[in-house]
Design a protein around this motif. Structure first.
Motif, PDB file in Angstrom:
ATOM      1  N   PHE A 232      -8.018  58.036  -8.460  1.00  0.00           N
ATOM      2  CA  PHE A 232      -6.783  58.159  -7.700  1.00  0.00           C
ATOM      3  C   PHE A 232      -5.623  58.570  -8.600  1.00  0.00           C
ATOM      4  CE2 PHE A 232      -8.637  54.837  -4.690  1.00  0.00           C
ATOM      5  CZ  PHE A 232      -8.886  55.760  -3.682  1.00  0.00           C
ATOM      6  N   ALA A 233      -4.660  59.272  -8.007  1.00  0.00           N
ATOM      7  CA  ALA A 233      -3.410  59.604  -8.686  1.00  0.00           C
ATOM      8  C   ALA A 233      -2.255  59.272  -7.756  1.00  0.00           C
ATOM      9  CB  ALA A 233      -3.375  61.076  -9.077  1.00  0.00           C
ATOM     10  N   ILE A 234      -1.091  59.093  -8.342  1.00  0.00           N
ATOM     11  CA  ILE A 234       0.132  58.802  -7.587  1.00  0.00           C
ATOM     12  C   ILE A 234       1.178  59.835  -7.983  1.00  0.00           C
ATOM     13  CG2 ILE A 234       2.003  57.140  -7.208  1.00  0.00           C
ATOM     14  CD1 ILE A 234      -0.052  54.913  -7.733  1.00  0.00           C
ATOM     15  N   GLY A 235       1.755  60.503  -6.985  1.00  0.00           N
ATOM     16  CA  GLY A 235       2.750  61.538  -7.226  1.00  0.00           C
ATOM     17  C   GLY A 235       4.150  60.970  -7.401  1.00  0.00           C
ATOM     18  N   VAL A 236       5.102  61.886  -7.621  1.00  0.00           N
ATOM     19  CA  VAL A 236       6.466  61.442  -7.912  1.00  0.00           C
ATOM     20  C   VAL A 236       7.496  62.430  -7.375  1.00  0.00           C
ATOM     21  CG1 VAL A 236       6.759  62.608 -10.144  1.00  0.00           C
ATOM     22  CG2 VAL A 236       7.830  60.364  -9.772  1.00  0.00           C
ATOM     23  N   ASP A 237       8.674  61.914  -7.102  1.00  0.00           N
ATOM     24  CA  ASP A 237       9.851  62.668  -6.661  1.00  0.00           C
ATOM     25  C   ASP A 237       9.672  63.229  -5.253  1.00  0.00           C
ATOM     26  OD1 ASP A 237      11.181  62.073  -9.019  1.00  0.00           O
ATOM     27  OD2 ASP A 237      10.563  63.910 -10.016  1.00  0.00           O
ATOM     28  N   LYS A 254      11.697  60.213  -4.372  1.00  0.00           N
ATOM     29  CA  LYS A 254      13.140  60.099  -4.587  1.00  0.00           C
ATOM     30  C   LYS A 254      13.791  61.134  -3.684  1.00  0.00           C
ATOM     31  CE  LYS A 254      14.907  60.253  -8.712  1.00  0.00           C
ATOM     32  NZ  LYS A 254      15.119  60.596 -10.144  1.00  0.00           N
ATOM     33  N   LYS A 255      14.679  60.704  -2.851  1.00  0.00           N
ATOM     34  CA  LYS A 255      15.261  61.626  -1.878  1.00  0.00           C
ATOM     35  C   LYS A 255      16.434  62.403  -2.489  1.00  0.00           C
ATOM     36  CE  LYS A 255      13.551  59.170   2.137  1.00  0.00           C
ATOM     37  NZ  LYS A 255      13.859  58.568   3.454  1.00  0.00           N
ATOM     38  N   VAL A 278      24.748  54.815  -6.775  1.00  0.00           N
ATOM     39  CA  VAL A 278      23.462  54.259  -7.189  1.00  0.00           C
ATOM     40  C   VAL A 278      22.647  53.987  -5.932  1.00  0.00           C
ATOM     41  CG1 VAL A 278      22.288  52.454  -8.481  1.00  0.00           C
ATOM     42  CG2 VAL A 278      24.576  53.205  -9.197  1.00  0.00           C
ATOM     43  N   LEU A 279      21.511  54.665  -5.799  1.00  0.00           N
ATOM     44  CA  LEU A 279      20.748  54.626  -4.554  1.00  0.00           C
ATOM     45  C   LEU A 279      19.333  54.101  -4.783  1.00  0.00           C
ATOM     46  CD1 LEU A 279      21.757  58.205  -3.297  1.00  0.00           C
ATOM     47  CD2 LEU A 279      22.900  56.035  -2.810  1.00  0.00           C
ATOM     48  N   GLY A 280      18.932  53.143  -3.936  1.00  0.00           N
ATOM     49  CA  GLY A 280      17.601  52.564  -4.074  1.00  0.00           C
ATOM     50  C   GLY A 280      16.920  52.337  -2.751  1.00  0.00           C
ATOM     51  N   LEU A 281      16.071  51.318  -2.687  1.00  0.00           N
ATOM     52  CA  LEU A 281      15.333  51.009  -1.459  1.00  0.00           C
ATOM     53  C   LEU A 281      16.282  50.671  -0.310  1.00  0.00           C
ATOM     54  CD1 LEU A 281      12.365  48.789  -2.734  1.00  0.00           C
ATOM     55  CD2 LEU A 281      12.228  51.137  -1.891  1.00  0.00           C
ATOM     56  N   VAL A 286      14.705  55.765  -2.111  1.00  0.00           N
ATOM     57  CA  VAL A 286      13.383  55.813  -2.737  1.00  0.00           C
ATOM     58  C   VAL A 286      12.400  55.160  -1.775  1.00  0.00           C
ATOM     59  CG1 VAL A 286      14.238  55.837  -5.120  1.00  0.00           C
ATOM     60  CG2 VAL A 286      13.750  53.656  -4.021  1.00  0.00           C
ATOM     61  N   GLU A 287      11.152  55.587  -1.852  1.00  0.00           N
ATOM     62  CA  GLU A 287      10.141  55.030  -0.951  1.00  0.00           C
ATOM     63  C   GLU A 287       8.747  55.409  -1.441  1.00  0.00           C
ATOM     64  OE1 GLU A 287      10.902  56.850   2.839  1.00  0.00           O
ATOM     65  OE2 GLU A 287      10.029  58.772   2.261  1.00  0.00           O
ATOM     66  N   TRP A 288       7.746  54.727  -0.921  1.00  0.00           N
ATOM     67  CA  TRP A 288       6.370  55.139  -1.168  1.00  0.00           C
ATOM     68  C   TRP A 288       5.923  55.946   0.050  1.00  0.00           C
ATOM     69  CZ3 TRP A 288       1.823  53.343   1.429  1.00  0.00           C
ATOM     70  CH2 TRP A 288       2.046  52.349   2.392  1.00  0.00           C
ATOM     71  N   ALA A 289       5.159  56.994  -0.182  1.00  0.00           N
ATOM     72  CA  ALA A 289       4.814  57.922   0.894  1.00  0.00           C
ATOM     73  C   ALA A 289       3.538  57.503   1.611  1.00  0.00           C
ATOM     74  CB  ALA A 289       4.636  59.326   0.321  1.00  0.00           C
ATOM     75  N   TYR A 290       3.652  57.438   2.926  1.00  0.00           N
ATOM     76  CA  TYR A 290       2.512  57.106   3.779  1.00  0.00           C
ATOM     77  C   TYR A 290       2.460  58.148   4.889  1.00  0.00           C
ATOM     78  CZ  TYR A 290      -0.489  54.429   6.999  1.00  0.00           C
ATOM     79  OH  TYR A 290      -1.505  54.021   7.832  1.00  0.00           O
ATOM     80  N   ASP A 291       1.382  58.936   4.916  1.00  0.00           N
ATOM     81  CA  ASP A 291       1.291  60.015   5.905  1.00  0.00           C
ATOM     82  C   ASP A 291      -0.171  60.319   6.208  1.00  0.00           C
ATOM     83  OD1 ASP A 291       0.311  61.523   3.736  1.00  0.00           O
ATOM     84  OD2 ASP A 291       2.235  62.504   3.384  1.00  0.00           O
ATOM     85  N   ASP A 292      -0.400  61.392   6.922  1.00  0.00           N
ATOM     86  CA  ASP A 292      -1.762  61.749   7.322  1.00  0.00           C
ATOM     87  C   ASP A 292      -2.665  62.059   6.138  1.00  0.00           C
ATOM     88  OD1 ASP A 292      -1.171  61.406   9.973  1.00  0.00           O
ATOM     89  OD2 ASP A 292      -0.828  63.539  10.394  1.00  0.00           O
TER      90      ASP A 292
END
Length: 331
Positions: A232-237, A254-255, A278-281, A286-292
Motif C-alpha cells: 500500500f501507498a498513501i498520497g499527499v496534497d 491539503k486544500k 493557519v488551516l487544519g481539520l 486537511v483531510e484523508w481521502a475516501y472515494d470510489d
C-alpha cells in the motif's frame, strides 16, 4: 476636433491605468509545474479551473522553469497590475518578500510559508493533523506492524508530515515501527521518482507494507514500487487515490486549491487581508481521502475509527505535536 482627441486620449490612458491595477487574479507555480500530480496541480485543478468556472474570470498563470524565474514571474505580473498574486510553495518566500516590497499596492498570497509584509497573506496548514489520521489508518491496515514514510526535501515542513504520521501510527498501534527516509537536501528532491522507488523498495525489503510519501513528484516512484510489490501507498496534497487504484490506501489532502480560490474571491469582494492564516481539520483544510478508488480497502471499522479520531482532534481531546513548533518529534 483636436481638443476632443486629446480628451479621448487622456480618458483612454486613465482607463488603461485603472485596468492595469484593478483586482485581477494570478498565480505563480513552483518549478515542478501545474501538472506535478501533487501540490501545484491541486492549485490548478481545485483553484484556477474552479474559479474560472464559477466566476467566468481567467486566472493568469506563470510556470517558472528555474529558480530565478520565480522572482521574474512575480515581478512581471505585479508590473501588469495582477492582484492578488498567489505564490505556490515555501520556495517562493524570498521572491515574494522582495517583489512585495517593490510593489506595496499589490496583494500577494503565499502558500506554505510566512512572509511578514503588510501586503502579503500567508497561508499555512496543520499537515500534522491530517498526517496523524493517515498514520493511524496505515497502522490499522498494516499486517507486519511496520509502516514507512518517504519525504522529499529534508526540511522542517516535511518533518512535520512525518512526525504527525508517526504519532497517528503509534496511537493506533503502540507496537508499530515507523521507517523513514528523506530523498535529498535540495528542491530537486521533490522531482526524483527513481529515488522514490529505490527508497520504497528498501523499506519494503525490511518488512514495511504501507508507505506514506510527502515528496511531490518523487512520490510517483513510491506509488509504482508499491503497486509492483503488492503493498500500500498513501498520497499527499492532492487526492492521488486514482493514480494506482487498489494500491493507494488513501491520500492526505491539503486544500491548497481552495485556499488560493478563497484568496482571489476575498479580493473580489474587498475582504482580502494580509497576515497569517493557519488551516487544519477544524477548518476543513486537511483531510484523508475516501472515494470510489479506495473504499474497498477501507473497512467500516477503519472509517468509523478515523472519523472519531478526527472529531477528537478538532475537539482538542487529541493533541497532535507540531514538529515545527520546536523542531522535535517528542510526543
Amino acid at each position: 476636433m483636436k481638443k476632443t482627441l486629446i480628451k479621448m486620449s487622456a480618458l483612454a490612458v486613465a482607463v488603461s491605468s485603472f485596468s492595469a491595477f484593478a483586482a485581477k487574479p494570478a498565480v505563480v507555480y513552483d518549478t515542478a509545474g501545474k501538472f506535478d500530480k501533487s501540490f501545484n496541480e491541486a492549485v490548478f485543478q481545485n483553484g484556477v479551473k474552479v474559479y474560472k468556472a464559477d466566476k467566468g474570470v481567467a486566472v493568469r498563470e506563470f510556470e517558472p522553469q528555474n529558480e530565478a524565474q520565480r522572482e521574474q514571474g512575480l515581478r512581471r505580473l505585479a508590473q501588469r497590475g495582477f492582484t492578488p498574486i498567489v505564490a505556490v510553495g515555501f520556495n517562493m518566500a524570498s521572491a515574494v518578500e522582495k517583489v512585495a516590497t517593490e510593489f506595496p499596492d499589490i496583494q500577494f498570497t503565499i502558500i506554505d510559508m510566512v512572509v511578514d509584509k503588510p501586503n502579503v497573506q500567508s497561508i499555512v496548514f496543520k499537515e500534522h493533523e491530517g498526517s496523524f489520521l493517515v498514520g493511524a489508518l496505515a497502522a490499522k491496515a498494516s499486517k507486519t506492524d511496520k509502516v514507512g514514510f518517504v519525504g522529499g526535501m529534508d526540511i522542517p515542513l516535511i518533518r512535520k508530515f512525518e512526525c504527525g504520521y508517526r504519532q497517528g501510527a503509534q496511537y493506533a498501534n503502540p507496537n508499530i515501527q515507523t521507517f523513514q527516509n528523506m530523498t535529498g537536501s535540495t528542491p530537486a528532491a521533490f522531482a526524483d521518482p527513481a529515488k522514490g522507488s529505490e527508497l520504497a523498495k528498501s523499506q519494503f525489503s525490511q518488512g514495511v507494507d504501507v508507505i506514506y510519501a510527502a515528496a511531490g513528484g518523487t512520490g510517483m516512484g513510491v506509488y509504482q514500487a508499491a503497486k509492483d510489490a503488492g503493498k500500500f501507498a498513501i498520497g499527499v496534497d492532492s487526492n492521488q487515490n486514482h493514480l494506482q487504484p487498489g494500491t493507494m490506501l488513501t491520500s492526505m489532502v491539503k486544500k491548497v486549491g481552495v485556499a488560493a480560490y478563497n484568496s482571489w474571491e476575498e479580493a473580489e469582494k474587498g475582504t482580502w487581508t494580509a497576515g497569517i492564516k493557519v488551516l487544519g481539520l477544524k477548518e476543513g483544510a486537511v483531510e484523508w481521502a475516501y472515494d470510489d478508488n479506495n473504499k474497498d480497502l477501507i473497512t467500516p471499522e477503519m472509517k468509523t475509527y478515523l472519523d472519531q479520531l478526527q472529531a477528537d482532534i478538532i475537539a482538542g481531546k487529541i493533541n497532535v505535536h507540531d514538529y515545527m513548533s520546536d523542531n522535535t518529534c517528542n510526543f
